[in-house]
Design a protein around this motif. Structure first.
Motif, short mmCIF file in Angstrom:
data_model
loop_
_atom_site.label_atom_id
_atom_site.label_comp_id
_atom_site.label_asym_id
_atom_site.label_seq_id
_atom_site.Cartn_x
_atom_site.Cartn_y
_atom_site.Cartn_z
N PRO A 143 27.48 -0.97 -26.95
CA PRO A 143 28.88 -1.15 -27.36
C PRO A 143 29.14 -0.55 -28.73
O PRO A 143 28.29 -0.58 -29.62
N SER A 144 30.33 0.00 -28.90
CA SER A 144 30.70 0.61 -30.19
C SER A 144 30.92 -0.45 -31.26
O SER A 144 30.70 -0.20 -32.45
N VAL A 145 31.39 -1.63 -30.83
CA VAL A 145 31.73 -2.70 -31.76
C VAL A 145 31.16 -4.02 -31.24
O VAL A 145 31.17 -4.27 -30.03
N ILE A 146 30.68 -4.85 -32.16
CA ILE A 146 30.28 -6.22 -31.82
C ILE A 146 31.21 -7.16 -32.58
O ILE A 146 31.32 -7.09 -33.81
N THR B 147 47.95 4.05 -32.07
CA THR B 147 47.98 5.26 -32.90
C THR B 147 46.57 5.81 -33.15
O THR B 147 46.43 6.96 -33.55
N LEU B 148 45.54 4.99 -32.92
CA LEU B 148 44.17 5.45 -33.11
C LEU B 148 43.71 6.36 -31.99
O LEU B 148 42.77 7.14 -32.14
N ASP B 149 44.35 6.23 -30.81
CA ASP B 149 44.02 7.07 -29.65
C ASP B 149 42.52 7.04 -29.34
O ASP B 149 41.86 8.08 -29.26
N LEU B 150 41.99 5.83 -29.18
CA LEU B 150 40.56 5.67 -28.89
C LEU B 150 40.22 6.27 -27.53
O LEU B 150 40.93 6.06 -26.56
N ARG B 151 39.11 6.99 -27.47
CA ARG B 151 38.72 7.69 -26.24
C ARG B 151 37.69 6.93 -25.42
O ARG B 151 37.84 6.73 -24.23
N ASP B 152 36.60 6.55 -26.06
CA ASP B 152 35.52 5.89 -25.31
C ASP B 152 34.89 4.78 -26.13
O ASP B 152 33.68 4.61 -26.14
N ALA B 153 35.71 4.02 -26.83
CA ALA B 153 35.19 2.93 -27.65
C ALA B 153 35.02 1.68 -26.78
O ALA B 153 35.82 1.40 -25.91
N SER B 154 33.95 0.94 -27.04
CA SER B 154 33.64 -0.25 -26.25
C SER B 154 33.28 -1.40 -27.18
O SER B 154 33.06 -1.20 -28.38
N ALA B 155 33.23 -2.61 -26.62
CA ALA B 155 32.95 -3.77 -27.46
C ALA B 155 32.33 -4.89 -26.65
O ALA B 155 32.41 -4.93 -25.42
N VAL B 156 31.72 -5.83 -27.37
CA VAL B 156 31.23 -7.08 -26.81
C VAL B 156 31.61 -8.19 -27.77
O VAL B 156 31.57 -8.00 -29.00
N PHE B 157 32.03 -9.33 -27.24
CA PHE B 157 32.36 -10.51 -28.04
C PHE B 157 31.24 -11.53 -27.87
O PHE B 157 30.99 -12.00 -26.76
N TRP B 158 30.60 -11.91 -28.98
CA TRP B 158 29.51 -12.89 -28.96
C TRP B 158 30.03 -14.19 -29.53
O TRP B 158 30.37 -14.27 -30.72
#
Length: 334
Positions: free
Chosen positions: A261-264, A199-210
């Motif tokens: 990245p957008s999120v860590i 439902t958020l309809d993310l367009r170009d969000a990215s992430a990295v998992f540390w």
């Protein structure tokens, strides 16, 4: 057994097709080995937290006589029962300590503990003593454990391999209906988390998992593009900035910063093998290091903390998926 699972087991009589009890001898193909069980094992030793918690979820804690390899505390609902079961080691148990328990079965999370080059022992060494070993399929399906310390994924991880492990263990211990009920519960939660993120309809969000780092000023261990964290990112509409097929490759912060990245997502754990196992040290590093402090995710406080064990293939993957789905709307992602 948890109250919610007891309720689900009760309702599953009507909601799920009838499940036949295990017919012995039971034969299983498991990570390149063929296993035969003439009866349900009377007891089991676990080498890996994921295997331990699956058995607990299946209501089989009374069969567990020894555990090992703990990244974090046991699920809260099992704290009391777990406290009464011998912990052979926080990390890697010795072959002798496992054998000394005289188990009918050893349930294994990682092939690097018990496998062709197992640091505890090989499966053949246990078989020579008449002790069968069952390895969770999450560590061998679509994965090459001969390459890299944590192995290399040949294809994207899916929850199907986890469901197989749950069902296999339930069949081995002659409680197949519990396995089906647990899988049904987890799949329902998985679908709900994915739908919430859609439902958020993310367009170009990215992430990295540390996950961690051998030293705070060294390159971090981050999630590759085909393991459980990659599955979570793909399911929730996030792009993984790491392109390695290794389970936990080492990637420099400079390269990660270039991908912006957008999120860590960082791991929280009880283990203290490395300084960076401490989540507070991770947060301090991100906010003070000249490179990481300038990353968009750090400047905008787009940092999500999840349980470390939930980054490994385990039933906790669903809780992590839910936690991320819940956090995303609060991060103002693109």
């Amino acid at each position: 057994m948890r109250p919610c699972l007891i309720a689900l087991l009760t309702s599953s009589v009507l909601a799920l097709p009838a499940v036949a009890q295990t017919s012995y001898p039971l034969e299983l193909e498991n990570c390149g080995s063929r296993l035969t069980f003439d009866a349900a094992p009377k007891n089991v030793v676990t080498v890996g937290q994921a295997a331990t918690e699956i058995l607990y979820e299946l209501g089989l804690a009374d069969k567990v006589i020894g555990t090992s390899v703990w990244f974090t505390g046991v699920l809260p609902e099992f704290a009391e029962v777990n406290a009464g079961i011998e912990r052979l080691a926080d990390n890697d148990p010795s072959f002798e300590s496992v054998v000394a328990k005289r188990p009918d079965l050893v349930a294994v999370q990682y092939e690097w503990h018990i496998g062709p080059q197992g640091i505890v022992a090989t499966r053949d060494q246990f078989a020579d003593l008449g002790i069968p070993t069952y390895t969770l399929p999450t560590d061998c399906i679509g994965k090459d454990n001969t390459a890299g310390s944590d192995g290399t994924r040949l294809e994207m991880f899916t929850m199907d391999s986890l469901w197989q492990g749950v069902r296999d263990l339930a069949r081995i211990f002659d409680v197949p209906e519990r396995g089906e009920a647990l899988v049904a519960e987890l799949r329902e939660r998985e679908a709900a988390a994915i739908e919430a993120a859609r439902t958020l309809d993310l367009r170009d969000a990215s992430a990295v998992f540390w996950f961690s780092s051998a030293e705070m000023d060294m390159d971090p261990y981050v999630a590759g593009r085909r393991g459980p964290p990659a599955y979570m990112m793909e399911a929730l509409g996030l792009r993984n900035v790491v392109e390695s097929d290794e389970e936990w490759p080492v990637v420099s912060w400079e390269n990660i910063a270039r991908t912006n990245p957008s999120v860590i997502v960082i791991a929280e754990m009880d283990r203290r093998r490395f300084e960076a196992d401490d989540v507070e040290r991770k947060l301090e590093f991100l906010k003070s290091d000249p490179v990481t402090s300038q990353m968009e995710a750090v400047r905008n406080n787009r940092i999500v903390v999840i349980n470390a064990h939930a980054m490994d293939p385990s039933i906790r993957n669903i809780a992590a998926l839910e936690a991320l789905a819940d956090a995303l709307p609060k991060l103002a992602l693109p």
